[in-house]
Design a protein around this motif. Sequence first.
Motif, PDB file in Angstrom:
ATOM      1  N   ARG A  62      22.723   1.808  -2.271  1.00  0.00           N
ATOM      2  CA  ARG A  62      21.430   2.279  -2.638  1.00  0.00           C
ATOM      3  C   ARG A  62      21.126   3.908  -2.452  1.00  0.00           C
ATOM      4  O   ARG A  62      22.178   4.441  -2.059  1.00  0.00           O
ATOM      5  CB  ARG A  62      20.396   1.670  -1.492  1.00  0.00           C
ATOM      6  N   VAL A  63      20.222   4.361  -3.427  1.00  0.00           N
ATOM      7  CA  VAL A  63      20.135   5.570  -3.563  1.00  0.00           C
ATOM      8  C   VAL A  63      19.480   6.195  -2.387  1.00  0.00           C
ATOM      9  O   VAL A  63      18.507   5.591  -1.821  1.00  0.00           O
ATOM     10  CB  VAL A  63      19.200   5.864  -4.869  1.00  0.00           C
ATOM     11  N   GLN A  64      19.977   7.358  -1.886  1.00  0.00           N
ATOM     12  CA  GLN A  64      19.372   8.076  -0.866  1.00  0.00           C
ATOM     13  C   GLN A  64      18.770   9.562  -1.493  1.00  0.00           C
ATOM     14  O   GLN A  64      19.268  10.002  -1.884  1.00  0.00           O
ATOM     15  CB  GLN A  64      20.555   8.531   0.326  1.00  0.00           C
ATOM     16  N   SER A  65      17.340   9.436  -0.928  1.00  0.00           N
ATOM     17  CA  SER A  65      16.729  10.447  -1.456  1.00  0.00           C
ATOM     18  C   SER A  65      15.438  11.111  -0.375  1.00  0.00           C
ATOM     19  O   SER A  65      15.112  10.252  -0.039  1.00  0.00           O
ATOM     20  CB  SER A  65      15.855  10.072  -3.002  1.00  0.00           C
ATOM     21  N   SER A  66      15.162  12.355  -0.512  1.00  0.00           N
ATOM     22  CA  SER A  66      14.025  12.898   0.116  1.00  0.00           C
ATOM     23  C   SER A  66      13.110  13.353  -0.583  1.00  0.00           C
ATOM     24  O   SER A  66      13.350  13.873  -1.732  1.00  0.00           O
ATOM     25  CB  SER A  66      14.706  13.797   1.151  1.00  0.00           C
ATOM     26  N   PRO A  67      11.808  12.885  -0.476  1.00  0.00           N
ATOM     27  CA  PRO A  67      10.825  13.827  -1.170  1.00  0.00           C
ATOM     28  C   PRO A  67      10.651  14.931  -1.296  1.00  0.00           C
ATOM     29  O   PRO A  67      10.832  15.738  -0.096  1.00  0.00           O
ATOM     30  CB  PRO A  67       9.678  12.858  -0.823  1.00  0.00           C
ATOM     31  N   SER A  68      10.305  15.500  -2.218  1.00  0.00           N
ATOM     32  CA  SER A  68       9.991  16.984  -2.239  1.00  0.00           C
ATOM     33  C   SER A  68       9.027  17.580  -3.473  1.00  0.00           C
ATOM     34  O   SER A  68       9.053  16.635  -4.374  1.00  0.00           O
ATOM     35  CB  SER A  68      11.482  17.792  -2.181  1.00  0.00           C
ATOM     36  N   GLY A  69       8.476  18.527  -3.360  1.00  0.00           N
ATOM     37  CA  GLY A  69       7.430  18.806  -4.448  1.00  0.00           C
ATOM     38  C   GLY A  69       6.675  19.563  -3.979  1.00  0.00           C
ATOM     39  O   GLY A  69       6.338  19.821  -2.642  1.00  0.00           O
ATOM     40  N   GLU A  70       5.775  20.083  -4.776  1.00  0.00           N
ATOM     41  CA  GLU A  70       4.592  20.987  -4.508  1.00  0.00           C
ATOM     42  C   GLU A  70       3.389  19.774  -4.166  1.00  0.00           C
ATOM     43  O   GLU A  70       3.163  18.850  -4.810  1.00  0.00           O
ATOM     44  CB  GLU A  70       4.003  21.836  -5.592  1.00  0.00           C
ATOM     45  N   THR A  71       2.586  20.268  -3.319  1.00  0.00           N
ATOM     46  CA  THR A  71       1.438  19.599  -3.003  1.00  0.00           C
ATOM     47  C   THR A  71       0.081  20.358  -3.020  1.00  0.00           C
ATOM     48  O   THR A  71       0.512  21.667  -3.029  1.00  0.00           O
ATOM     49  CB  THR A  71       1.163  18.815  -1.601  1.00  0.00           C
ATOM     50  N   ASP A  72      -0.966  19.885  -3.098  1.00  0.00           N
ATOM     51  CA  ASP A  72      -2.157  20.776  -3.464  1.00  0.00           C
ATOM     52  C   ASP A  72      -2.589  21.216  -1.902  1.00  0.00           C
ATOM     53  O   ASP A  72      -2.388  20.798  -0.938  1.00  0.00           O
ATOM     54  CB  ASP A  72      -3.606  19.807  -3.847  1.00  0.00           C
TER      55      ASP A  72
ATOM     56  N   PHE B 190       5.742  11.020   3.055  1.00  0.00           N
ATOM     57  CA  PHE B 190       5.317  12.006   2.356  1.00  0.00           C
ATOM     58  C   PHE B 190       4.165  11.919   1.575  1.00  0.00           C
ATOM     59  O   PHE B 190       3.087  12.857   1.595  1.00  0.00           O
ATOM     60  CB  PHE B 190       6.472  12.454   1.539  1.00  0.00           C
ATOM     61  N   ALA B 191       3.791  10.713   1.078  1.00  0.00           N
ATOM     62  CA  ALA B 191       2.536  10.481   0.385  1.00  0.00           C
ATOM     63  C   ALA B 191       1.414  10.354   1.443  1.00  0.00           C
ATOM     64  O   ALA B 191       0.005  10.982   1.052  1.00  0.00           O
ATOM     65  CB  ALA B 191       2.743   9.048  -0.364  1.00  0.00           C
ATOM     66  N   ARG B 192       1.657  10.005   2.579  1.00  0.00           N
ATOM     67  CA  ARG B 192       0.538   9.966   3.555  1.00  0.00           C
ATOM     68  C   ARG B 192       0.284  11.301   3.973  1.00  0.00           C
ATOM     69  O   ARG B 192      -0.926  11.666   4.193  1.00  0.00           O
ATOM     70  CB  ARG B 192       0.899   9.101   4.839  1.00  0.00           C
TER      71      ARG B 192
ATOM     72  N   GLY C 298      -2.595   4.709   3.839  1.00  0.00           N
ATOM     73  CA  GLY C 298      -2.053   3.426   3.764  1.00  0.00           C
ATOM     74  C   GLY C 298      -0.806   3.362   2.486  1.00  0.00           C
ATOM     75  O   GLY C 298      -0.428   2.164   2.252  1.00  0.00           O
ATOM     76  N   ALA C 299      -0.269   4.604   2.507  1.00  0.00           N
ATOM     77  CA  ALA C 299       0.703   4.840   1.373  1.00  0.00           C
ATOM     78  C   ALA C 299       1.956   3.929   1.712  1.00  0.00           C
ATOM     79  O   ALA C 299       2.371   3.695   2.697  1.00  0.00           O
ATOM     80  CB  ALA C 299       1.069   6.036   1.241  1.00  0.00           C
ATOM     81  N   THR C 300       2.479   3.416   0.652  1.00  0.00           N
ATOM     82  CA  THR C 300       3.893   2.668   0.781  1.00  0.00           C
ATOM     83  C   THR C 300       4.605   3.298  -0.062  1.00  0.00           C
ATOM     84  O   THR C 300       4.350   4.157  -1.079  1.00  0.00           O
ATOM     85  CB  THR C 300       3.798   1.136   0.292  1.00  0.00           C
ATOM     86  N   CYS C 301       6.070   2.989  -0.445  1.00  0.00           N
ATOM     87  CA  CYS C 301       6.897   3.832  -1.288  1.00  0.00           C
ATOM     88  C   CYS C 301       6.338   3.267  -2.643  1.00  0.00           C
ATOM     89  O   CYS C 301       6.139   4.338  -3.318  1.00  0.00           O
ATOM     90  CB  CYS C 301       8.326   3.355  -1.048  1.00  0.00           C
ATOM     91  N   ALA C 302       6.144   2.398  -2.934  1.00  0.00           N
ATOM     92  CA  ALA C 302       5.674   1.931  -4.259  1.00  0.00           C
ATOM     93  C   ALA C 302       4.418   2.577  -4.749  1.00  0.00           C
ATOM     94  O   ALA C 302       4.208   3.015  -5.872  1.00  0.00           O
ATOM     95  CB  ALA C 302       5.593   0.051  -4.270  1.00  0.00           C
ATOM     96  N   LYS C 303       3.520   2.571  -3.592  1.00  0.00           N
ATOM     97  CA  LYS C 303       2.263   3.330  -4.116  1.00  0.00           C
ATOM     98  C   LYS C 303       2.467   4.442  -4.546  1.00  0.00           C
ATOM     99  O   LYS C 303       1.799   5.174  -5.350  1.00  0.00           O
ATOM    100  CB  LYS C 303       1.181   3.156  -2.869  1.00  0.00           C
ATOM    101  N   ALA C 304       3.243   5.433  -3.513  1.00  0.00           N
ATOM    102  CA  ALA C 304       3.769   6.654  -3.952  1.00  0.00           C
ATOM    103  C   ALA C 304       4.435   6.942  -5.164  1.00  0.00           C
ATOM    104  O   ALA C 304       4.082   7.738  -6.032  1.00  0.00           O
ATOM    105  CB  ALA C 304       4.249   7.207  -2.666  1.00  0.00           C
TER     106      ALA C 304
ATOM    107  N   SER D 205      15.659   4.087   4.815  1.00  0.00           N
ATOM    108  CA  SER D 205      15.232   5.582   5.233  1.00  0.00           C
ATOM    109  C   SER D 205      14.462   6.219   4.249  1.00  0.00           C
ATOM    110  O   SER D 205      13.338   6.734   4.468  1.00  0.00           O
ATOM    111  CB  SER D 205      16.369   6.035   5.864  1.00  0.00           C
ATOM    112  N   SER D 206      14.914   6.230   2.949  1.00  0.00           N
ATOM    113  CA  SER D 206      14.189   6.819   1.790  1.00  0.00           C
ATOM    114  C   SER D 206      13.018   6.332   1.640  1.00  0.00           C
ATOM    115  O   SER D 206      11.815   7.146   1.332  1.00  0.00           O
ATOM    116  CB  SER D 206      15.164   6.837   0.521  1.00  0.00           C
ATOM    117  N   GLN D 207      12.708   5.057   1.695  1.00  0.00           N
ATOM    118  CA  GLN D 207      11.425   4.310   1.258  1.00  0.00           C
ATOM    119  C   GLN D 207      10.581   4.938   2.370  1.00  0.00           C
ATOM    120  O   GLN D 207       9.450   5.112   1.932  1.00  0.00           O
ATOM    121  CB  GLN D 207      11.707   2.599   1.390  1.00  0.00           C
TER     122      GLN D 207
END
Length: 128
Positions: free
Chosen positions: A118-128, A59-61, A68-74, A51-53
């Motif tokens: 496994r680590v459970q994490s939700s992305p957060s942060g500022e975006t442009d 989030f990246a997309r 075409g973002a994947t977890c690894a690309k982000a 789920s986190s992946q």
Amino acid sequence: MKRALLVLVVPLLAGCGGSAERGKVSAAAQSYVAAFSAHDAKATCQALTRSSQQQVAEFAREHMHLRGATCAKAVALLPPAGDGAKVGDVDLHGSRATVSVDGFDRPLTLIREDWQWRVQSSPSGETD
């Protein structure tokens, strides 16, 4: 009847948070911290829940406009964690754990998924 009851109780007791299970949680957290600190995007994502992946890729997309973002690309676009990150105390409650990490601004949450922590994490942060 006593035999069936014993079979049901033993698995519940096995996951209650013994030192062996705390060691597994700590090792999973350490693998995540090491991968993130080494800027190893693939290993970092493998340490996350499915789920986190998916949330990281989504989030990246949506917010970083990465087609075409994947977890690894982000994750590859993120700055690496500092070298001083160290896994600390483990607080275990059944199939959920919280692990403090020196060098991280908040504790990690881990859940047991497919018999692995496994680590459970939700992305957060500022975006442009």
